[in-house]
Design an enzyme around this catalytic site. Sequence first.
Site, short mmCIF file in Angstrom:
data_model
loop_
_atom_site.label_atom_id
_atom_site.label_comp_id
_atom_site.label_asym_id
_atom_site.label_seq_id
_atom_site.Cartn_x
_atom_site.Cartn_y
_atom_site.Cartn_z
CE LYS A 191 -4.06 0.68 0.79
NZ LYS A 191 -5.06 1.50 -0.19
CG ASP A 248 -3.37 -13.29 8.06
OD1 ASP A 248 -3.51 -14.60 8.06
OD2 ASP A 248 -4.10 -12.75 8.72
CG ASP A 252 -7.50 -16.72 5.33
OD1 ASP A 252 -6.71 -17.50 5.43
OD2 ASP A 252 -8.42 -16.42 6.25
C1 IPM Z 1 -2.18 -17.80 9.48
C2 IPM Z 1 -3.20 -17.79 10.69
C3 IPM Z 1 -2.11 -17.05 11.66
C4 IPM Z 1 -2.01 -15.59 11.26
C5 IPM Z 1 -2.74 -16.89 13.17
C6 IPM Z 1 -3.23 -18.30 13.54
C7 IPM Z 1 -1.90 -16.11 14.26
O1 IPM Z 1 -4.27 -16.95 10.34
O2 IPM Z 1 -1.25 -18.67 9.58
O3 IPM Z 1 -2.49 -17.48 8.53
O4 IPM Z 1 -2.38 -14.51 11.33
O5 IPM Z 1 -0.67 -15.74 10.77
MG MG Z 2 -4.43 -16.39 8.22
#
Ligand code: IPM
Ligand code: MG
Length: 368
Positions: A191, A248, A252
Amino acid sequence: MENILILPGDGIGPEVMGEVRRVIDWFGTQRGFDVSLDEDLVGGCAYDAHGAAISDAAMEKAMAADAVLLGAVGGPKWDNVAYAARPEAGLLRLRADLELFANLRPAICFSALADASSLKRDLVEGLDIMIVRELTGGVYFGEPRGITDLGNGQRRGVNTQVYETYEIERIARVAGDIAMKRDRRLASAEKRNVMESGLLWNEEVTRIVSAEFPDLALEHVLADNCAMQLVRNPKQYDVLVTDNLFGDILSDVAAMLTGSLGMLPSASLGAPDAETGRARALYEPVHGSAPDIAGEGKANPIASIMSFAMALKYTFDRADDADLLERAVMHVLDAGFRTGDIMQPDMKAVGTSGMGDAVLAALNELGK
Ligand code: IPM
Ligand code: MG
């Protein structure tokens, strides 16, 4: 002899890691993979036993291991535990103390599962992205941090997003190396339009790529736009490098659009040792501890099994074995075996150990 530390963790972790053990044993007996296995606690179970999310003794074992295989950590039982002792703190300590700065998260859409994606089949079929997430810096570890009482009825919560040149250089090199072995396309997300740390990220990535990877096609993308592009047209990306927090989130998104969160592995790697060339490494599924189905024998062990395949490739230099294991998993999916999370009409419903059985049978068939 190789040395693996298994940290099953919480929730479905122990069940899925049980199947990984069977797969490791198969490679031991059938393919001469000579390994000694040890096991310890991490996460909520470690907190219950020792009052810390990972004990010093377990950390020492992790430091000495050739690879650590982790199941999952966390669950509602520990929601009110302080940050420093929460299940997640065990994972963060492993990442920090082992200096696992490079997190590789492949987002692969198995064609047998393309209909399970929330996106249309043609957008995701054949999808194969490698997300390279910086894992030991940024806002996860930056100081100052904390909540302070301002004394006027207000409180202030602070976290610090901070990156130094060397941190960006080394993750850019990991991403560059991987991209050179793939489609030679690298996208870097930050960003820079609002954050100085993002501008630095952008400039350092550009510098490393032009100096050391002149044959790579490098593209910079703003992290919010990247999230949008991932759901608009994910196949435009090959390798995507980004910082800890954006990684992160974006990983996802990428994982979900493959329709197979229960299938995705990850590797977290440190710098290669100067003498042995081997890097410290931790392998874990991308999915969490799924407390709602823990202990029921329903969890999908494939992400953990595929994480062991990554260990075979990245730590143990057994690319052929990794390939065999990946093909065995594809074979099982093509044959219609499904755990509940990926169940489709007319497929064969199996539980955790049934899926393990199917993978072992496929290994026996393909591994001759
Ligand atoms: C990931 C998870 C972790 C993170 C958590 C469980 C601390 O979301 O490995 O992506 O935020 O890195
Ligand atoms: Mg994560």
